[in-house]
Motif scaffolding. Structure first.
Motif, mmCIF file in Angstrom:
data_model
loop_
_atom_site.group_PDB
_atom_site.id
_atom_site.type_symbol
_atom_site.label_atom_id
_atom_site.label_comp_id
_atom_site.label_asym_id
_atom_site.label_seq_id
_atom_site.Cartn_x
_atom_site.Cartn_y
_atom_site.Cartn_z
ATOM 1 N N TYR A 168 -2.241 9.670 -8.360
ATOM 2 C CA TYR A 168 -2.237 8.208 -8.316
ATOM 3 C C TYR A 168 -0.806 7.677 -8.352
ATOM 4 C CZ TYR A 168 -2.800 3.345 -9.734
ATOM 5 O OH TYR A 168 -2.714 1.982 -9.792
ATOM 6 N N LYS A 169 -0.029 8.167 -9.301
ATOM 7 C CA LYS A 169 1.352 7.705 -9.424
ATOM 8 C C LYS A 169 2.150 8.041 -8.172
ATOM 9 C CE LYS A 169 5.552 8.115 -12.197
ATOM 10 N NZ LYS A 169 6.228 8.791 -13.332
ATOM 11 N N GLY A 170 1.882 9.208 -7.581
ATOM 12 C CA GLY A 170 2.628 9.623 -6.402
ATOM 13 C C GLY A 170 2.494 8.649 -5.246
ATOM 14 N N THR A 171 1.253 8.316 -4.880
ATOM 15 C CA THR A 171 1.067 7.407 -3.744
ATOM 16 C C THR A 171 1.374 5.961 -4.124
ATOM 17 O OG1 THR A 171 -1.302 7.411 -4.273
ATOM 18 C CG2 THR A 171 -0.558 8.839 -2.478
ATOM 19 N N TYR A 172 1.176 5.612 -5.399
ATOM 20 C CA TYR A 172 1.536 4.263 -5.855
ATOM 21 C C TYR A 172 3.046 4.053 -5.726
ATOM 22 C CZ TYR A 172 2.315 0.348 -9.082
ATOM 23 O OH TYR A 172 2.710 -0.845 -9.643
ATOM 24 N N GLY A 180 -3.931 4.846 -5.623
ATOM 25 C CA GLY A 180 -2.526 4.541 -5.863
ATOM 26 C C GLY A 180 -1.923 3.721 -4.737
ATOM 27 N N TYR A 181 -2.216 4.118 -3.506
ATOM 28 C CA TYR A 181 -1.722 3.383 -2.337
ATOM 29 C C TYR A 181 -2.286 1.963 -2.298
ATOM 30 C CZ TYR A 181 -2.126 1.686 2.471
ATOM 31 O OH TYR A 181 -2.130 0.895 3.596
ATOM 32 N N VAL A 182 -3.601 1.832 -2.462
ATOM 33 C CA VAL A 182 -4.246 0.517 -2.381
ATOM 34 C C VAL A 182 -3.706 -0.419 -3.460
ATOM 35 C CG1 VAL A 182 -6.434 -0.716 -2.668
ATOM 36 C CG2 VAL A 182 -6.344 1.348 -1.256
ATOM 37 N N ASP A 183 -3.557 0.080 -4.678
ATOM 38 C CA ASP A 183 -3.075 -0.772 -5.772
ATOM 39 C C ASP A 183 -1.658 -1.277 -5.512
ATOM 40 O OD1 ASP A 183 -5.461 -0.497 -7.039
ATOM 41 O OD2 ASP A 183 -4.735 0.788 -8.664
ATOM 42 N N ALA A 184 -0.809 -0.427 -4.951
ATOM 43 C CA ALA A 184 0.554 -0.865 -4.640
ATOM 44 C C ALA A 184 0.539 -1.947 -3.563
ATOM 45 C CB ALA A 184 1.398 0.324 -4.188
ATOM 46 N N MET A 185 -0.277 -1.755 -2.535
ATOM 47 C CA MET A 185 -0.358 -2.749 -1.459
ATOM 48 C C MET A 185 -0.882 -4.080 -1.991
ATOM 49 S SD MET A 185 0.781 -1.297 1.336
ATOM 50 C CE MET A 185 0.114 -2.183 2.755
ATOM 51 N N MET A 186 -1.894 -4.039 -2.836
ATOM 52 C CA MET A 186 -2.464 -5.267 -3.389
ATOM 53 C C MET A 186 -1.468 -5.958 -4.317
ATOM 54 S SD MET A 186 -5.344 -5.419 -1.889
ATOM 55 C CE MET A 186 -6.172 -6.732 -2.787
ATOM 56 N N GLU A 187 -0.693 -5.170 -5.041
ATOM 57 C CA GLU A 187 0.312 -5.734 -5.942
ATOM 58 C C GLU A 187 1.341 -6.553 -5.165
ATOM 59 O OE1 GLU A 187 3.798 -3.798 -8.642
ATOM 60 O OE2 GLU A 187 1.774 -3.017 -8.994
ATOM 61 N N PHE A 188 1.648 -6.108 -3.940
ATOM 62 C CA PHE A 188 2.601 -6.823 -3.085
ATOM 63 C C PHE A 188 1.893 -7.805 -2.148
ATOM 64 C CE2 PHE A 188 5.435 -3.790 -4.744
ATOM 65 C CZ PHE A 188 6.736 -4.087 -4.368
ATOM 66 N N PRO A 223 -4.162 -3.366 2.770
ATOM 67 C CA PRO A 223 -4.186 -1.904 2.912
ATOM 68 C C PRO A 223 -4.736 -1.495 4.279
ATOM 69 C CG PRO A 223 -5.196 -2.599 0.838
ATOM 70 C CD PRO A 223 -5.042 -3.829 1.687
ATOM 71 N N LEU A 224 -4.191 -0.430 4.813
ATOM 72 C CA LEU A 224 -4.670 0.140 6.071
ATOM 73 C C LEU A 224 -4.710 1.652 5.874
ATOM 74 C CD1 LEU A 224 -5.375 0.013 9.102
ATOM 75 C CD2 LEU A 224 -2.917 0.054 9.581
#
Length: 340
Positions: free
Chosen positions: A163-167, A199-207, A211-212
């Protein structure tokens, strides 16, 4: 030809069978000269101990099972290397089983390992079902999970912090100004795949970016096809995050075949420190985890569980993960456009 027995070894070395047995079991309280004679006799006679019979007599076993998904994947080979180093250090033999990511193969391997009276099993699961490992638990065989999770079941486990890696990887690209970031997220049916996607989705939503992502598996072939789809998207994607080494390889091949230049036309962030990624032009930035340590840590926990028989201690160990910055990711305002 008559099979060589422990008595033959004892006779040749001029010691008792009990002494030979102590040496075979790694007992350190043996005269060095005597040990040398026994080992020489074993070598000359080509004596092969019957490990299963020994385990039945001693009510213990020096055999461990290690189940992985695909030995042809360099990462799994490195995980196995780390595991076997620790097993040998502690005088255990390791049976390696390759499931190819198929649950039925996994179940067959588990049946075999139970028949072989293994002392314990470390497993990188093909799915997250308790049914797969239930026979091991029913036989009181210690189990350690590697980057796997079974809901509601407390077992020792080793995890890379997927999770942390992709985030952190997605945030790295977002901070470079990328808004259209496509993720090849792997298989949602396994724990590591779900964690990497989350992790990826949460980072995208945070910004506050859409997400794609693409899921379905971790194969190179799938990543190749998904990358070809990504290259047709409008408005165009400016960065790809691939959530495994195999996904990275398949995606990079698609970009090469379409003559897409990295990072001028599209930026690329891969996963796992495959030697190949440092040799490309340009070298590929990656989300790096300690793959060999996954195997060695899993085996250390498994052996500790066997020897200490501490059923209350079921640790979860997270291994470090970091981004290796190379030359495949640049600020979006420094990029050009890629060819159709």
């Amino acid at each position: 030809m008559k099979k060589t027995t422990i008595s033959d070894v004892a006779k040749m070395a001029n010691v008792s069978t009990a002494t030979v047995s102590r040496i075979l079991n790694g007992n350190k309280k043996v005269n060095p000269a005597m040990k040398k004679e026994v080992l020489n006799a074993i070598d000359v006679l080509n004596y092969k101990p019957d490990n299963v019979a020994r385990s039945l007599r001693s009510k213990g076993s020096n055999i461990l099972g290690f189940i992985i998904r695909d030995i042809s994947n360099p990462n799994y080979a490195i995980i196995c290397k780390g595991a076997e180093k620790i097993a040998r250090k502690h005088n255990y033999n390791m049976i390696l089983c390759n499931s190819f990511g198929v649950v039925e193969n996994e179940k067959e391997h588990i049946d075999l390992l139970i028949q072989q009276k293994v002392a314990g099993v470390a497993i990188y699961m093909a799915d997250d079902s308790i049914n797969t490992i239930q026979p091991l638990l029913d036989n009181n065989i210690p189990v350690v999970l590697i980057d796997s999770e079974i809901e509601g079941v407390q077992l020792p486990r080793i995890r890379s912090n997927s999770y942390k890696g992709t985030y952190e990887g997605a945030k790295y690209l977002l901070n470079l100004g990328h808004e259209r970031i496509a993720a090849l997220a792997g298989n949602e049916n396994v724990f590591a795949g779900r964690e990497r996607l989350a992790g990826y989705v949460d980072a995208m939503m945070e910004f506050e970016k859409e997400p794609l992502y693409y899921t379905g598996g971790f194969s190179k072939e799938l990543a190749y096809d998904q990358t070809m789809e990504i290259l047709e998207i409008k408005p165009k994607v400016t960065a790809i995050l691939a959530a495994s080494n195999q996904l990275s390889l398949g995606s990079l091949l698609a970009l090469k075949n379409r003559e897409v230049k990295i990072p001028k036309d599209i930026c690329f962030l891969g996963f796992d420190n495959d030697d190949f990624f440092s040799l490309t032009d340009p070298p590929i930035s990656i989300i790096n985890r300690s793959v060999e340590q996954m195997g060695s840590s899993a085996m250390n926990i498994l052996i500790s569980s066997i020897r200490n028989k501490n059923t209350d201690n079921k640790p979860t160990i997270y291994l470090p993960i970091e981004i290796n910055h190379r030359y495949s990711c640049i600020p979006v305002n420094q990029m050009g456009g890629f060819k159709k």
